[in-house]
Motif scaffolding. Structure first.
Motif, PDB file in Angstrom:
ATOM      1  N   GLU A 231       0.884  -1.192   0.124  1.00  0.00           N
ATOM      2  CA  GLU A 231       0.030  -0.111   0.193  1.00  0.00           C
ATOM      3  C   GLU A 231       0.920   1.237   0.032  1.00  0.00           C
ATOM      4  O   GLU A 231       1.642   1.303   0.756  1.00  0.00           O
ATOM      5  N   ILE A 232       0.581   1.997  -0.902  1.00  0.00           N
ATOM      6  CA  ILE A 232       1.254   3.602  -1.073  1.00  0.00           C
ATOM      7  C   ILE A 232       0.384   4.419  -0.627  1.00  0.00           C
ATOM      8  O   ILE A 232      -0.834   4.618  -0.834  1.00  0.00           O
ATOM      9  N   ILE A 233       1.083   5.278   0.436  1.00  0.00           N
ATOM     10  CA  ILE A 233       0.449   6.334   1.024  1.00  0.00           C
ATOM     11  C   ILE A 233       1.165   7.597   1.091  1.00  0.00           C
ATOM     12  O   ILE A 233       2.188   7.622   1.284  1.00  0.00           O
ATOM     13  N   GLU A 234       0.484   8.732   0.346  1.00  0.00           N
ATOM     14  CA  GLU A 234       0.998  10.118   0.645  1.00  0.00           C
ATOM     15  C   GLU A 234      -0.238  10.812   1.472  1.00  0.00           C
ATOM     16  O   GLU A 234      -1.325  10.773   1.553  1.00  0.00           O
ATOM     17  N   TYR A 235       0.619  11.591   2.630  1.00  0.00           N
ATOM     18  CA  TYR A 235      -0.107  12.309   3.343  1.00  0.00           C
ATOM     19  C   TYR A 235      -0.262  13.595   2.797  1.00  0.00           C
ATOM     20  O   TYR A 235       0.699  14.335   2.855  1.00  0.00           O
ATOM     21  N   ARG A 236      -1.287  14.055   2.331  1.00  0.00           N
ATOM     22  CA  ARG A 236      -1.628  15.486   1.637  1.00  0.00           C
ATOM     23  C   ARG A 236      -1.776  16.354   2.844  1.00  0.00           C
ATOM     24  O   ARG A 236      -2.532  16.223   3.637  1.00  0.00           O
ATOM     25  N   GLY A 237      -0.971  17.513   2.579  1.00  0.00           N
ATOM     26  CA  GLY A 237      -1.345  18.773   3.581  1.00  0.00           C
ATOM     27  C   GLY A 237      -0.296  18.645   4.699  1.00  0.00           C
ATOM     28  O   GLY A 237      -0.509  19.652   5.456  1.00  0.00           O
TER      29      GLY A 237
END
Length: 309
Positions: A231-237
């Motif tokens: 699972e690839i996760i980017e935290y936006r903000g």
């Protein structure tokens, strides 16, 4: 990878004490020791740039009838600090190992009775925008690992007698999800199994995000195979520190992922076309890798090993 089952064969986890790791994964979760070596592994030490006696013990554990989602536990004679030691939730690194289970509330009660602790006294239940419902609970483990017990409601999986399966997901936090997703699709040849943007007050409260932040989350692997996904996760903000440089042997914690493929010629071509630097290791024979082997890193910094099996 292209033409082969697109799922992770094994996830390498460095450990300070193999007995402690075996206690969790085999005795508590009920996984099987598939192979074990209690003598130095000079070939693995060589491709990692370590002294020949740097790896005294190791074990490959997983479900006996599964070929993906296994754990390669490697004990170091002189281990460095854990990759995720003091890490924040949003720091960029290999973050968590998701272990499939069933009847999560009951599993939590049994584990708590055995003395295991959880980051929250109760589990979370989440509905994704695509309608998938799941329960999860975060459990700290050896070598600063974050183990996530995951029950996908309505999707039963084969589990051990203790009620757990091998690694369903490796969760990676990255600074640029689109760049990472392009690499997984065009170079690794994995299939995108899910894509969601998770946002709103409930998500912010569950993860501890500031107002207005969101998660870009996608899952990559082999359709129909619940194990060995990423699972690839980017935290936006919100932007965390980059901890990928820590994930180098002899650090402990999650270090890399490994694939097996019929041959490496197609992968070599795609790596070249993408401008990705690779390291050729020649023919190796280690506990988990036997054959022509090379390694490289994803754009975010996750190390990948591929072997022609």
């Amino acid at each position: 990878m292209h033409g082969d089952p697109g799922a992770v064969d094994n996830i390498v986890v460095g450990v300070a004490d193999l007995d402690v790791a075996i206690s969790l994964w085999v005795e508590t979760f009920g996984l099987t020791i598939l192979r074990r070596q209690d003598t130095a592994d000079a070939d693995l030490a060589r491709i990692w740039g370590l002294q020949a006696d740097a790896i005294p013990r190791q074990a490959l554990v997983g479900m006996p009838d599964a070929v993906h989602g296994r754990l390669h536990l490697v004990e170091f004679a002189h281990p460095n600090a854990p990759v995720r030691e003091t890490a924040l939730a949003t720091d960029c690194c290999p973050k968590s190992l998701d272990v499939h289970t069933e009847d999560l509330p009951d599993r939590m009660r049994l584990l708590q009775a055995q003395g295991h602790q959880f980051r929250s006294p109760v589990h979370h239940e989440v509905s994704s925008p695509g309608g998938l419902r799941f329960r999860e609970a975060h459990m700290p483990a050896h070598d600063a690992l974050n183990v996530v017990l995951l029950e996908v409601l309505g999707q039963p999986v084969s589990v051990s007698p203790q009620g757990f399966a091998a690694i369903g997901l490796l969760i990676t936090i990255v600074p640029d999800a689109e760049l990472e997703k392009t690499f997984y699709a065009s170079v690794l040849g994995l299939e995108k199994l899910m894509q969601n943007i998770l946002e709103g007050p409930e998500v912010e409260a569950m993860i501890g995000l500031p107002p207005g932040a969101a998660l870009d989350a996608s899952i990559w692997g082999n359709p129909g195979d619940a194990l060995g996904q990423v699972e690839i996760i980017e935290y936006r903000g919100v932007r965390g520190a980059n901890l990928y440089p820590r994930a180098q042997p002899p650090a402990t914690g999650i270090l890399q992922i490994a694939f097996k493929t019929a041959n490496l010629s197609g992968l070599r071509r795609r790596l070249h076309d993408s401008g990705t630097v690779r390291v050729e290791h020649g023919t190796v024979e280690t506990l988990a890798m036997r054959g022509d082997t090379l390694s490289f890193t994803t754009p975010a910094g996750l190390k990948v090993t591929a072997t022609a099996a």
